[in-house]
Design an enzyme around this catalytic site. Structure first.
Site, short mmCIF file in Angstrom:
data_model
loop_
_atom_site.label_atom_id
_atom_site.label_comp_id
_atom_site.label_asym_id
_atom_site.label_seq_id
_atom_site.Cartn_x
_atom_site.Cartn_y
_atom_site.Cartn_z
N ASP A 38 0.84 -1.21 0.00
CA ASP A 38 0.00 0.00 0.00
C ASP A 38 0.86 1.25 0.00
O ASP A 38 0.54 2.25 -0.66
CB ASP A 38 -0.92 0.01 1.23
CG ASP A 38 -2.03 -1.02 1.12
OD1 ASP A 38 -2.21 -1.57 0.01
OD2 ASP A 38 -2.71 -1.26 2.13
N TYR A 39 1.97 1.20 0.75
CA TYR A 39 2.86 2.36 0.85
C TYR A 39 3.45 2.69 -0.53
O TYR A 39 3.45 3.86 -0.95
CB TYR A 39 3.98 2.09 1.84
CG TYR A 39 5.02 3.19 1.91
CD1 TYR A 39 4.77 4.35 2.65
CD2 TYR A 39 6.21 3.09 1.20
CE1 TYR A 39 5.71 5.38 2.70
CE2 TYR A 39 7.15 4.11 1.25
CZ TYR A 39 6.90 5.25 1.99
OH TYR A 39 7.83 6.26 2.02
N GLU A 118 -27.55 -14.76 -5.98
CA GLU A 118 -26.35 -13.97 -5.68
C GLU A 118 -26.51 -13.26 -4.35
O GLU A 118 -27.59 -13.21 -3.77
CB GLU A 118 -26.08 -12.96 -6.81
CG GLU A 118 -27.19 -11.96 -7.00
CD GLU A 118 -26.99 -11.07 -8.23
OE1 GLU A 118 -25.88 -11.06 -8.79
OE2 GLU A 118 -27.95 -10.39 -8.61
N LYS A 120 -27.02 -10.32 -1.71
CA LYS A 120 -27.69 -9.01 -1.67
C LYS A 120 -26.79 -8.09 -0.85
O LYS A 120 -26.81 -8.10 0.38
CB LYS A 120 -29.08 -9.09 -1.04
CG LYS A 120 -29.82 -7.75 -1.10
CD LYS A 120 -31.21 -7.84 -0.50
CE LYS A 120 -31.93 -6.50 -0.65
NZ LYS A 120 -31.22 -5.38 -0.01
#
Length: 689
Positions: A38-39, A118, A120
């Protein structure tokens, strides 16, 4: 020639950065494959933003830098949906679900139909529109017919593609569900709890609130995600028509979802098809068992007729399609033993009772604590220590006690007696007759001190970067600070502070620099940082705009509740707490200490002009371009908005003024061609006057 070559090199560098960021983002959000930290990803984005600010002539509205938030919005435009965004009918029992399946099968003479099942997703339903593969507009569902334009905010959601891949149509509108991942929600609430801010109720509300922020940077900070689940309408290259019927390209819903994935959309990680009722119910049950293991909230399963052409035959009501239904899971409620009731002291001295529970797994996590709000709540529910209580989660993270199981009492339960002294400092506590809260009256209470400094240093107050709760506790425990004012003395004790575990010389210097930088935050931030009861950011800004300098609030003869309520949007309760605060000589001494340490507690000259003429730019539309000398771009746009004007991103015939800095690029040329008035920063300031 040299300058031209340099521009070519910069343009190539920017292009390379954009491609890298998009590649890593697509891998992470589309394939759950994290190729860099992430850095490192954030550093690439920061480098791109820096280059784009320095070279605005290479600006691109589809740059991944736009995902960190752009201009601040003053309102949301209305959007009329050409294809209605209907809601679903709900089934709350297996019997209702069986009836739904049987009804559809009967329409086709008892022939068993194929259904898609699927998740919700419990988020905010939004529409995304694309022209020639480029994202042009995003809007909320609203009432199904009219929504709000939240394009700038949706640009900050990394799973929303700026440009589609593969075989995309000339025009495409899709529908999806924006949501806050459970992990992000828990982290956000943990931070808010440390800062003594009200906790967010649940991820769904948090996502909805995040997408309706007027500042897209705030939306970006919430790290939202999105699943696309339907094609609303499309215009094919070979057919000059717009249709909400997609059977020309797909026979089934599952095929359309596969197609959406090929275009670069993130779809639900699960969608399966079944024809047998028992298999559909079995899948619904399976989803129910794993729902608390997911990193996104679901409140049910959606069952749809998979054959798209048959949907017209099945039809719809004015509210919802008859070919689809949502099975809603009941909230999970469990029993646990109340082992003890402990008291937590907040930054304003409020004593809050908390239940210590026998650990129990609830909604995917182990729960051992629950809030009891106040003494009135305990009395009303007739709660005793040792009771067996029913608990549930009001949101994904906040457990609440619903009721006592009185039939399980065996005589060992004990009444809870609210303390008459503070558990942190042993000072007396008091209760205002009109207020259910019980408070510690000692302003030097250690518990209040710790939470008060956390608030003082928080982002929207003095914004002291790097000063988190754990470091604050260490500074207090080591006697470096005994009040927020002592923060401005730590620069003289860097040697000692560097010896705190985890600090060191570099971190200590960085902290001292952050504290020094906070001195210039200004009156609004400082007023909010004081932590006066009932006073939030908005009220702080209103009072700061009215009185300009905190010293103007020192006179108790003038600063009365009646005087303060003359300020628009300030109520009597807030006015009373402010008047009481400044009537206390000790508080004046406390503020003077900050002033003596160099903290800015006034509004400077430019801000004064603004506060005196809030409607000076009313009805005027501005665009800002180039490198400014006196302001950052977001600062000058805030001034425009505060004075009643509109800060737009692009130049058009409706633009009244272009504020042009150095190295202004294509926007300057366009403004000249359209005859838009071009002004400098100095001329803008003259306009304010």
């Amino acid at each position: 020639m040299e300058n031209n070559n340099n521009n070519i090199s910069i343009k190539a560098q920017i292009k390379n950065l954009r491609e890298k960021i998009e590649f890593y983002s697509e891998k992470y959000h589309g394939e759950d494959d994290s190729l860099i930290s992430d850095y490192d990803y954030d550093m690439l984005v920061r480098e791109l933003i820096s280059l784009e600010e320095e070279y605005p002539e290479f600006d691109d509205e589809y740059s991944p830098s736009k995902r960190v938030g752009g201009k601040i919005l003053d309102k949301f435009e209305k959007v009329t949906h050409k294809v209605k965004m209907s809601s679903l009918s709900n089934a709350y029992s297996k019997e209702e679900l069986e009836e739904f399946i049987e009804r559809i099968n009967n329409i086709f003479d008892g022939e068993k139909q194929e259904f898609l099942v699927e998740y919700k997703i419990d988020g905010l339903s939004v529409s995304l529109e694309y022209e020639n593969g480029a994202f042009i507009r995003g809007s909320t569902r609203g009432n199904g017919v009219t929504g709000e334009n939240i394009t700038e905010n949706l640009k900050t959601v990394k799973s929303v593609p700026f440009k589609l891949t593969g075989d995309f149509p000339k025009y495409l509108e899709v529908r999806g569900e924006a949501f806050m991942p459970v992990g992000v929600f828990r982290q956000l609430n943990a931070e808010r709890e440390e800062q003594n801010l009200p906790l967010l109720a649940n991820p769904r509300n948090a996502a909805a609130g995040s997408l309706r922020q007027l500042d897209p940077k705030e939306t970006a900070s919430r790290k939202l995600d999105m699943f696309v689940f339907n094609i609303q309408q499309t215009e094919l290259e070979t057919e000059n028509i717009i249709t909400d019927r997609i059977e020309k390209k797909f026979k089934t819903q599952s095929e359309s979802l596969d197609y959406l994935k090929s275009l670069g959309f993130k779809t639900s990680p699960l969608y399966k098809t079944f024809t047998e009722t028992r298999d559909i119910i079995g899948e619904v049950d399976r989803i129910g068992k794993i729902r608390f293991e997911l990193d996104f909230e679901i409140d049910g399963a959606v069952i749809k007729t998979n054959d798209i052409a048959k949907r017209d035959i099945i039809g719809e009501t004015s509210h919802s399609p008859k070919w689809s239904a949502a099975y809603k899971y009941p909230p999970e409620i469990k029993s646990s033993k109340l082992l003890d009731i402990i008291i937590q002291v907040g930054r304003t001295g409020v004593l809050t009772p908390n239940a210590v529970l026998e650990p129990v797994r609830l909604a995917g996590t182990v729960v051992s604590r629950a809030t009891l709000h106040n003494i009135d709540f305990i009395t009303e529910k007739q709660i005793k220590i040792g009771d067996i209580v029913k608990i549930r989660k009001a949101g994904e993270i906040i457990p609440e006690i619903l009721a006592v199981e009185f039939d399980k009492r065996d005589g060992t339960q004990k009444d809870f007696v609210f303390p008459d002294i503070c558990p942190s400092c042993s000072s007396p506590v008091s209760k205002d007759g009109k207020d259910v809260a019980v408070r510690c009256v000692n302003i030097s209470c250690p518990a209040q001190l710790e939470r008060g400094i956390i608030h003082f240093a928080s982002k929207n107050a003095m914004n002291i970067e790097g000063l988190g709760p754990s470091l604050i506790k260490q500074l207090i425990d080591n006697k470096f600070i005994e009040s927020p004012a002592d923060l401005y003395l730590i620069g003289d004790r860097l040697g000692e502070i560097s010896e705190i575990p985890g600090m060191g010389e570099k971190s200590s210097r960085k902290l001292a620099d952050a504290v020094e930088a906070s001195k210039s935050r200004g009156l609004t931030a400082f007023f909010y940082a004081l932590g006066i009861r009932h006073i939030g950011e908005k009220t702080s800004a209103l009072i700061a705009g009215r009185y300009k300098d905190i010293k103007n609030l020192y006179s108790p003869e003038i600063i009365t509740p009646e005087e303060l309520t003359q300020i628009k949007d300030i109520g009597l309760e807030s006015a009373k707490t402010v008047a009481d605060y400044f009537a206390n000589p000790e508080n004046i001494k406390y503020i003077e200490k900050f002033i003596g340490l160099g903290v800015k507690t006034y509004i400077d000259e430019t801000e004064e002009d603004i506060s005196e003429t809030p409607d000076r730019l009313d009805g005027l539309k501005f665009v800002v371009t180039g490198t400014l000398l006196k302001y950052k771009r977001d600062e000058i746009e805030k001034i425009i908005i505060k004075c009643g004007g509109e800060a737009a991103a692009s130049v058009s015939k409706k633009t009244d003024y272009l504020i042009a800095g150095e190295n202004a690029g294509s926007k300057l040329e366009k403004a000249k061609n359209l005859g838009v008035k071009i002004i400098s920063e100095d001329e803008f300031e003259e306009l304010l006057k």
